[in-house]
Design a protein around this motif. Structure first.
Motif, short mmCIF file in Angstrom:
data_model
loop_
_atom_site.label_atom_id
_atom_site.label_comp_id
_atom_site.label_asym_id
_atom_site.label_seq_id
_atom_site.Cartn_x
_atom_site.Cartn_y
_atom_site.Cartn_z
N ASN A 81 -37.30 28.17 34.83
CA ASN A 81 -36.62 26.99 35.40
C ASN A 81 -36.83 25.77 34.49
O ASN A 81 -35.89 25.05 34.17
CB ASN A 81 -37.16 26.70 36.80
N HIS A 82 -38.07 25.59 34.06
CA HIS A 82 -38.36 24.45 33.18
C HIS A 82 -37.79 24.68 31.79
O HIS A 82 -37.31 23.73 31.15
CB HIS A 82 -39.87 24.19 33.13
N SER A 83 -37.83 25.90 31.31
CA SER A 83 -37.23 26.20 30.00
C SER A 83 -35.76 25.82 29.97
O SER A 83 -35.28 25.16 29.04
CB SER A 83 -37.38 27.69 29.68
N MET A 84 -35.04 26.22 30.99
CA MET A 84 -33.61 25.93 31.06
C MET A 84 -33.35 24.45 31.27
O MET A 84 -32.41 23.87 30.71
CB MET A 84 -32.96 26.76 32.17
N ALA A 85 -34.20 23.80 32.08
CA ALA A 85 -34.05 22.36 32.31
C ALA A 85 -34.28 21.57 31.02
O ALA A 85 -33.60 20.56 30.77
CB ALA A 85 -35.00 21.90 33.40
N HIS A 86 -35.25 22.00 30.22
CA HIS A 86 -35.50 21.33 28.94
C HIS A 86 -34.23 21.28 28.10
O HIS A 86 -33.92 20.26 27.47
CB HIS A 86 -36.59 22.07 28.14
N LYS A 87 -33.47 22.37 28.09
CA LYS A 87 -32.27 22.43 27.24
C LYS A 87 -31.10 21.66 27.83
O LYS A 87 -30.29 21.10 27.09
CB LYS A 87 -31.87 23.89 26.99
N LEU A 88 -31.03 21.59 29.16
CA LEU A 88 -30.01 20.73 29.78
C LEU A 88 -30.26 19.27 29.42
O LEU A 88 -29.32 18.50 29.24
CB LEU A 88 -30.02 20.91 31.30
N GLY A 89 -31.53 18.90 29.32
CA GLY A 89 -31.84 17.54 28.89
C GLY A 89 -31.53 17.32 27.43
O GLY A 89 -30.93 16.32 27.05
N ALA A 90 -31.91 18.27 26.59
CA ALA A 90 -31.73 18.12 25.14
C ALA A 90 -30.26 18.11 24.74
O ALA A 90 -29.83 17.30 23.91
CB ALA A 90 -32.46 19.24 24.41
N PHE A 91 -29.46 18.98 25.36
CA PHE A 91 -28.06 19.11 24.95
C PHE A 91 -27.13 18.19 25.74
O PHE A 91 -26.11 17.74 25.21
CB PHE A 91 -27.59 20.56 25.13
N HIS A 92 -27.47 17.92 27.00
CA HIS A 92 -26.53 17.21 27.87
C HIS A 92 -27.13 15.98 28.55
O HIS A 92 -26.48 15.35 29.39
CB HIS A 92 -25.98 18.17 28.93
N HIS A 93 -28.36 15.64 28.19
CA HIS A 93 -29.00 14.38 28.59
C HIS A 93 -29.17 14.24 30.10
O HIS A 93 -29.17 13.13 30.62
CB HIS A 93 -28.21 13.19 28.02
N LEU A 94 -29.32 15.36 30.79
CA LEU A 94 -29.68 15.28 32.21
C LEU A 94 -31.15 14.94 32.34
O LEU A 94 -31.98 15.53 31.65
CB LEU A 94 -29.42 16.62 32.90
N PRO A 95 -31.50 13.99 33.19
CA PRO A 95 -32.93 13.72 33.43
C PRO A 95 -33.64 15.00 33.84
O PRO A 95 -33.07 15.86 34.53
CB PRO A 95 -32.90 12.70 34.59
N HIS A 96 -34.89 15.14 33.43
CA HIS A 96 -35.58 16.42 33.60
C HIS A 96 -35.68 16.82 35.07
O HIS A 96 -35.51 18.00 35.41
CB HIS A 96 -36.97 16.35 32.97
N GLY A 97 -35.94 15.86 35.95
CA GLY A 97 -36.03 16.19 37.38
C GLY A 97 -34.71 16.68 37.92
O GLY A 97 -34.66 17.64 38.71
N VAL A 98 -33.61 16.03 37.53
CA VAL A 98 -32.28 16.45 37.95
C VAL A 98 -31.99 17.86 37.43
O VAL A 98 -31.49 18.73 38.16
CB VAL A 98 -31.21 15.46 37.46
N ALA A 99 -32.27 18.07 36.16
CA ALA A 99 -32.00 19.38 35.55
C ALA A 99 -32.78 20.49 36.26
O ALA A 99 -32.24 21.57 36.51
CB ALA A 99 -32.36 19.34 34.06
N ASN A 100 -34.03 20.22 36.59
CA ASN A 100 -34.82 21.20 37.33
C ASN A 100 -34.22 21.46 38.70
O ASN A 100 -34.12 22.60 39.15
CB ASN A 100 -36.26 20.71 37.50
#
Length: 222
Positions: A81-100
């Motif tokens: 979950n965190h691995s995927m959220a990290h990449k949503l933040g890196a590629f698409h600038h979603l805040p980490h909490g939102v991405a999680n």
């Protein structure tokens, strides 16, 4: 606004607890059960947009637990979950909490499979136990059921209700991420999420095609 950031930050803390609970690493030495009790019980027995901030600020027990955890969070194994959220933040600038938060329940369903394609890699674990651990947290949250599967489904519904209350949108697409750009970056995100340090402790060891399926489900919704 501030309330949205508060909510997403709070769900990030919740995701940490769920990630540690499901991870194929033994974290008993840091008394995770105390952390579960401090966060999960209080979280679901209060209401309102600021509930997560209230829980975090008012629970000295939780703060003490989080302070003990903070020293090694940068190197912790929290799951895919965190691995995927990290990449949503890196590629698409979603805040980490939102991405999680936006991918949380889909990843939980993936992890809860009793017969995964490939098990986690830590040799001391003979079989998957994510479903039982999620059900335990569900019971902390007040969910009931005759089986772990029923408790798990009620817990998922409760998490979705909480996400709605604090303003988490239903899909990745709802955050305005362009479809073409998302699809263009998808393979790179999958590869990087697979190689993220958090992935190794996931109770199901994911295939890249499975990470891709989760991303697509979370982008478009079911």
């Amino acid at each position: 606004g501030d309330s949205g950031k508060i909510g997403s930050d709070g769900v990030d803390h919740l995701g940490v607890v769920l990630g540690l609970a499901g991870a194929d690493v033994d974290y008993d030495l840091i008394q995770l059960r105390d952390l579960h009790d401090a966060l999960i019980r209080k979280l679901f027995h209060q209401s309102g947009r600021y509930v997560l901030l209230v829980v975090i600020l008012k629970s000295s027990h939780l703060l003490s637990s989080l302070q003990r955890l903070a020293a090694f969070f940068a190197n912790a194994f929290l799951g895919v979950n965190h691995s995927m959220a990290h990449k949503l933040g890196a590629f698409h600038h979603l805040p980490h909490g939102v991405a999680n938060a936006v991918i949380l329940t889909e990843v939980m369903r993936y992890n809860a499979a009793e017969v995964p394609t490939k098990m986690g890699t830590f040799s001391q674990y003979q079989y998957p136990h994510a479903l039982a651990r999620y059900a335990e947290l569900g019971r902390f949250a007040g969910c009931t059921g005759n089986t772990d599967e029923e408790v798990f489904e009620n817990f998922i519904a409760k998490l979705e209700d909480l996400k709605e209350k604090i303003g988490i949108k239903k899909t990745i697409k709802d955050y305005g991420i362009d479809e073409k750009y998302f699809l263009d970056t998808l393979d790179d995100m999958c590869e990087q999420a697979f190689n993220d340090q958090c992935t190794g402790a996931n109770p199901r060891y994911p295939l890249m095609k499975e990470i891709k399926e989760i991303y697509l489900k979370c982008y478009y919704g079911k």
